[in-house]
Design a protein around this motif. Structure first.
Motif, PDB file in Angstrom:
ATOM      1  N   LEU A 217     -11.875  55.415   8.932  1.00 51.75           N
ATOM      2  CA  LEU A 217     -13.320  56.245   8.544  1.00 51.75           C
ATOM      3  C   LEU A 217     -13.601  57.158   9.349  1.00 51.75           C
ATOM      4  O   LEU A 217     -14.340  58.018   9.329  1.00 51.75           O
ATOM      5  CB  LEU A 217     -14.042  55.152   7.953  1.00 51.75           C
ATOM      6  CG  LEU A 217     -15.400  55.617   7.263  1.00 51.75           C
ATOM      7  CD1 LEU A 217     -14.803  56.563   6.131  1.00 51.75           C
ATOM      8  CD2 LEU A 217     -16.390  54.501   6.983  1.00 51.75           C
ATOM      9  N   GLN A 218     -13.749  56.739  10.882  1.00 51.60           N
ATOM     10  CA  GLN A 218     -14.327  57.414  11.873  1.00 51.60           C
ATOM     11  C   GLN A 218     -13.765  58.680  11.847  1.00 51.60           C
ATOM     12  O   GLN A 218     -14.306  59.544  12.734  1.00 51.60           O
ATOM     13  CB  GLN A 218     -14.403  56.712  13.333  1.00 51.60           C
ATOM     14  CG  GLN A 218     -12.946  56.431  13.677  1.00 51.60           C
ATOM     15  CD  GLN A 218     -13.075  55.528  15.091  1.00 51.60           C
ATOM     16  OE1 GLN A 218     -13.893  55.889  15.813  1.00 51.60           O
ATOM     17  NE2 GLN A 218     -12.086  54.954  15.564  1.00 51.60           N
ATOM     18  N   TYR A 219     -12.640  59.037  11.467  1.00 56.41           N
ATOM     19  CA  TYR A 219     -12.059  60.312  11.716  1.00 56.41           C
ATOM     20  C   TYR A 219     -12.162  61.220  10.235  1.00 56.41           C
ATOM     21  O   TYR A 219     -11.489  62.362  10.114  1.00 56.41           O
ATOM     22  CB  TYR A 219     -10.507  60.161  11.859  1.00 56.41           C
ATOM     23  CG  TYR A 219     -10.407  59.668  13.267  1.00 56.41           C
ATOM     24  CD1 TYR A 219     -10.445  60.306  14.374  1.00 56.41           C
ATOM     25  CD2 TYR A 219      -9.940  57.979  13.249  1.00 56.41           C
ATOM     26  CE1 TYR A 219     -10.312  59.759  15.684  1.00 56.41           C
ATOM     27  CE2 TYR A 219      -9.671  57.678  14.502  1.00 56.41           C
ATOM     28  CZ  TYR A 219     -10.072  58.628  15.836  1.00 56.41           C
ATOM     29  OH  TYR A 219      -9.721  57.737  17.010  1.00 56.41           O
ATOM     30  N   ASN A 220     -12.924  60.739   9.359  1.00 54.86           N
ATOM     31  CA  ASN A 220     -13.050  61.541   8.192  1.00 54.86           C
ATOM     32  C   ASN A 220     -14.545  62.294   8.199  1.00 54.86           C
ATOM     33  O   ASN A 220     -15.568  61.919   7.759  1.00 54.86           O
ATOM     34  CB  ASN A 220     -13.182  60.459   6.782  1.00 54.86           C
ATOM     35  CG  ASN A 220     -12.990  61.313   5.356  1.00 54.86           C
ATOM     36  OD1 ASN A 220     -13.366  62.134   5.400  1.00 54.86           O
ATOM     37  ND2 ASN A 220     -12.730  60.373   4.581  1.00 54.86           N
ATOM     38  N   TYR A 221     -14.493  63.390   8.723  1.00 58.04           N
ATOM     39  CA  TYR A 221     -15.561  64.275   9.189  1.00 58.04           C
ATOM     40  C   TYR A 221     -16.342  64.395   8.001  1.00 58.04           C
ATOM     41  O   TYR A 221     -17.712  64.494   7.950  1.00 58.04           O
ATOM     42  CB  TYR A 221     -15.144  65.384   9.888  1.00 58.04           C
ATOM     43  CG  TYR A 221     -14.467  64.818  11.321  1.00 58.04           C
ATOM     44  CD1 TYR A 221     -14.792  63.756  11.747  1.00 58.04           C
ATOM     45  CD2 TYR A 221     -13.869  65.912  11.874  1.00 58.04           C
ATOM     46  CE1 TYR A 221     -14.261  63.243  12.882  1.00 58.04           C
ATOM     47  CE2 TYR A 221     -13.098  65.344  13.357  1.00 58.04           C
ATOM     48  CZ  TYR A 221     -13.373  64.106  13.655  1.00 58.04           C
ATOM     49  OH  TYR A 221     -12.914  63.814  14.958  1.00 58.04           O
ATOM     50  N   PRO A 222     -15.740  65.112   6.815  1.00 56.82           N
ATOM     51  CA  PRO A 222     -16.806  65.534   5.517  1.00 56.82           C
ATOM     52  C   PRO A 222     -17.786  64.096   4.944  1.00 56.82           C
ATOM     53  O   PRO A 222     -18.776  64.263   4.864  1.00 56.82           O
ATOM     54  CB  PRO A 222     -15.836  65.626   4.378  1.00 56.82           C
ATOM     55  CG  PRO A 222     -14.486  66.145   5.297  1.00 56.82           C
ATOM     56  CD  PRO A 222     -14.340  65.483   6.569  1.00 56.82           C
ATOM     57  N   VAL A 223     -16.962  62.819   5.330  1.00 58.60           N
ATOM     58  CA  VAL A 223     -17.773  61.851   4.754  1.00 58.60           C
ATOM     59  C   VAL A 223     -18.763  61.440   5.866  1.00 58.60           C
ATOM     60  O   VAL A 223     -19.888  61.066   5.523  1.00 58.60           O
ATOM     61  CB  VAL A 223     -16.818  60.579   4.613  1.00 58.60           C
ATOM     62  CG1 VAL A 223     -17.811  59.436   4.187  1.00 58.60           C
ATOM     63  CG2 VAL A 223     -15.897  60.971   3.192  1.00 58.60           C
ATOM     64  N   LEU A 224     -18.195  61.585   7.121  1.00 59.53           N
ATOM     65  CA  LEU A 224     -19.405  61.217   8.325  1.00 59.53           C
ATOM     66  C   LEU A 224     -20.660  62.074   8.161  1.00 59.53           C
ATOM     67  O   LEU A 224     -21.683  61.529   8.573  1.00 59.53           O
ATOM     68  CB  LEU A 224     -18.726  61.390   9.559  1.00 59.53           C
ATOM     69  CG  LEU A 224     -17.666  60.065   9.961  1.00 59.53           C
ATOM     70  CD1 LEU A 224     -16.876  60.582  11.510  1.00 59.53           C
ATOM     71  CD2 LEU A 224     -17.987  58.749   9.799  1.00 59.53           C
ATOM     72  N   SER A 225     -20.578  63.310   7.677  1.00 59.46           N
ATOM     73  CA  SER A 225     -21.458  64.182   7.658  1.00 59.46           C
ATOM     74  C   SER A 225     -22.765  63.660   6.744  1.00 59.46           C
ATOM     75  O   SER A 225     -23.578  64.151   6.786  1.00 59.46           O
ATOM     76  CB  SER A 225     -20.903  65.591   7.338  1.00 59.46           C
ATOM     77  OG  SER A 225     -20.521  65.612   6.178  1.00 59.46           O
ATOM     78  N   HIS A 249     -14.406  62.097  19.840  1.00 55.74           N
ATOM     79  CA  HIS A 249     -15.432  63.198  19.433  1.00 55.74           C
ATOM     80  C   HIS A 249     -16.743  62.650  19.747  1.00 55.74           C
ATOM     81  O   HIS A 249     -17.767  63.505  20.227  1.00 55.74           O
ATOM     82  CB  HIS A 249     -15.028  63.547  17.871  1.00 55.74           C
ATOM     83  CG  HIS A 249     -15.818  64.912  17.724  1.00 55.74           C
ATOM     84  ND1 HIS A 249     -14.810  65.882  17.160  1.00 55.74           N
ATOM     85  CD2 HIS A 249     -16.991  65.429  17.809  1.00 55.74           C
ATOM     86  CE1 HIS A 249     -15.730  66.818  17.102  1.00 55.74           C
ATOM     87  NE2 HIS A 249     -17.093  66.697  17.114  1.00 55.74           N
ATOM     88  N   PHE A 250     -17.033  61.402  19.455  1.00 56.66           N
ATOM     89  CA  PHE A 250     -18.609  61.159  19.426  1.00 56.66           C
ATOM     90  C   PHE A 250     -18.769  59.896  20.510  1.00 56.66           C
ATOM     91  O   PHE A 250     -19.664  59.283  20.761  1.00 56.66           O
ATOM     92  CB  PHE A 250     -19.145  61.070  18.354  1.00 56.66           C
ATOM     93  CG  PHE A 250     -18.318  59.891  17.537  1.00 56.66           C
ATOM     94  CD1 PHE A 250     -18.827  58.373  17.563  1.00 56.66           C
ATOM     95  CD2 PHE A 250     -17.746  60.292  16.286  1.00 56.66           C
ATOM     96  CE1 PHE A 250     -17.954  57.633  16.724  1.00 56.66           C
ATOM     97  CE2 PHE A 250     -17.139  59.562  15.239  1.00 56.66           C
ATOM     98  CZ  PHE A 250     -17.149  58.189  15.945  1.00 56.66           C
TER      99      PHE A 250
END
Length: 463
Positions: A217-225, A249-250
């Motif tokens: 999940l930590q690489y699913n940027y649209p969801v993280l946003s 990335h973070f």
């Protein structure tokens, strides 16, 4: 110039059987031209870089750097307007109809698609000992030779053809709305869903918390946003608890990742034709073929001004296409939540649900993370407020009156972010012996404080 006398917009109910997402029908009356009745205003997912649809309708994008969706107008075939006239009139209709994005994107996702998961699944020849976790979540429909060899070597029962076919099937599956692929969860590793599906919401993840794979999940940027600070904090905590590698990335700015709601915002869903974003462009836009009967420009209160009316579909479905639940449906789900799920859902529940489950939710999480809190809600639920947690809320907006009334309830042994965010010259002068703040802290909340107030407060702090 053709003079527009009146525009009538007819609200439409979403129909999933249609290929176009029609959100309004327009009838246009002119003073010097025959009426145009039945112009269809619609939005659709973009499939090409052409400025026009295959039918010749001009595409309007909210942002040319993101052309995922477009809005357009389909005119009756009988009208005799040129392409340029159609384009200008289409813009006028979309502009007059209101904010297209806030209206049309709240409808349920289109069900018109070529991919049929049932039929494609039937064609897959699953090995007897197949395990959905045998194919890593990062593997997409295009598989390099190294990954393929590793998978087939570790799983002798899997042929290369099966791996290709299965990866292509699951790739197409997660393009569907999560409510549509729910019944296929036994056939796909949920880690892949966490990695590849961009339509997951925080509520959906909480409901499936026992399946969530934070490493993917930590690489699913649209969801993280779209996730709240609460759930992002949960992701980081779980990664650390499981001793897993944190996304580069973070990794070096975890606090910023958790607290900044704009982190990864470049990957978030963008609504179409937002009226505020286009305000400057509208002011300098000149029409070449049309004008309103009283002149080219709009005026307050004119009869042709139309405000957007929420469609029936937008009342049934939320922004991401999930069906809104009634009380009985939500009660069943909430009563099945674990303590951890209740803690996480407390951060994102809207006021209606916060009140309904006020005796069960985690008020510390509500006060610290929930973005839906309003001053009126807090007044009405003052007996539940955890003021130390509320002091760390970075989203709630409060008035001077509220802060003055409850100032002594906050923990002033340390700086209180919510007070610094709302700090005024008057508040500081009256309570400077209680409020902990310095120049560096004030600068952190510059955007919330505002330039004028910031300058005055900095002068006071430097004395």
């Amino acid at each position: 110039m053709l003079k527009i006398k009146h525009i009538e917009f007819i609200k439409t109910v979403y129909d999933e059987s249609l290929s176009h997402n029609i959100f309004s029908i327009a009838n246009i009356q002119f003073s010097n031209y025959p009426p145009i009745n039945g112009a269809l205003l619609y939005w659709k997912k973009n499939s090409s870089r052409s400025d026009f649809t295959p039918e010749g309708d001009f595409k309007f994008f909210y942002d040319m750097s993101n052309i995922t969706y477009y809005a357009s107008v389909k005119f009756p075939k009988s009208i005799k307007l040129t392409r340029d006239q159609r384009q200008e009139l289409a813009y006028i209709l979309l502009d007059e109809r209101g904010s297209i994005g806030t209206y049309s994107l709240k409808t349920h996702p289109s069900r018109k698609r070529k991919f049929k998961p049932d039929k494609a699944l039937d064609k897959l020849n699953f090995p007897e000992d197949f395990d959905v976790k045998s194919i890593p979540s990062y593997v997409g429909p295009i598989i390099d030779e190294i990954d393929m060899n590793q998978m087939t070597k570790a799983n002798p029962g899997m042929s290369k053809k099966f791996v290709h076919d299965y990866c292509f099937w699951r790739y197409n599956l997660v393009k569907l709305h999560p409510t549509e692929f729910e019944k296929y969860l036994d056939y796909v590793d949920f880690a892949y869903i966490c990695y590849a599906c961009d339509q997951l919401t925080e509520e959906y993840l909480i409901e499936h918390l026992n399946l969530v794979d934070v490493a993917s999940l930590q690489y699913n940027y649209p969801v993280l946003s779209r996730l709240s600070a609460s759930f992002k904090n949960y992701i980081v905590s779980e990664l650390r608890r499981q001793n897993l590698k944190i996304n580069d990335h973070f990794e070096q700015e975890i606090d910023l990742f958790i607290e900044d709601e704009t982190y990864f915002s470049e990957y978030s869903t963008i609504h179409l034709l937002d009226e505020y974003e286009l305000e400057e462009e509208e002011e300098r836009l000149e029409y070449h073929f049309f004008e309103f009967e009283r002149g080219q420009y709009k005026w307050p209160g004119s009869e042709h001004m139309v405000k957007g009316i929420p469609s029936l579909a937008s009342q049934i479905y939320d922004d991401m296409g999930y069906k809104k639940r009634i009380n009985k449906e939500m009660d069943i789900i909430f009563n099945q939540y674990s303590e951890l799920q209740i803690q996480l859902i407390s951060a994102v529940l809207e006021p209606h649900w916060l009140h309904r489950y006020r005796e069960k939710i985690n008020w510390q999480i509500v006060c610290q993370y929930n973005e839906h809190l309003t001053e009126d809600f807090l007044y009405a639920h003052s007996q539940y407020i955890e003021f130390e947690a509320l002091g760390n809320n970075l989203w709630c907006e409060l008035s001077d009156g509220f802060i003055k009334k409850y100032l002594k309830h906050f923990n002033h042994n340390q700086p209180v972010p919510i007070i610094i965010r709302h700090l005024t010259e008057e508040l500081y002068l009256n309570y400077k012996d209680m409020i902990k703040v310095n120049s560096d802290l004030l600068f952190q909340y510059y955007d919330a404080v505002g330039n004028d107030e910031y300058e005055r407060l900095q002068e006071l702090l430097s004395e």
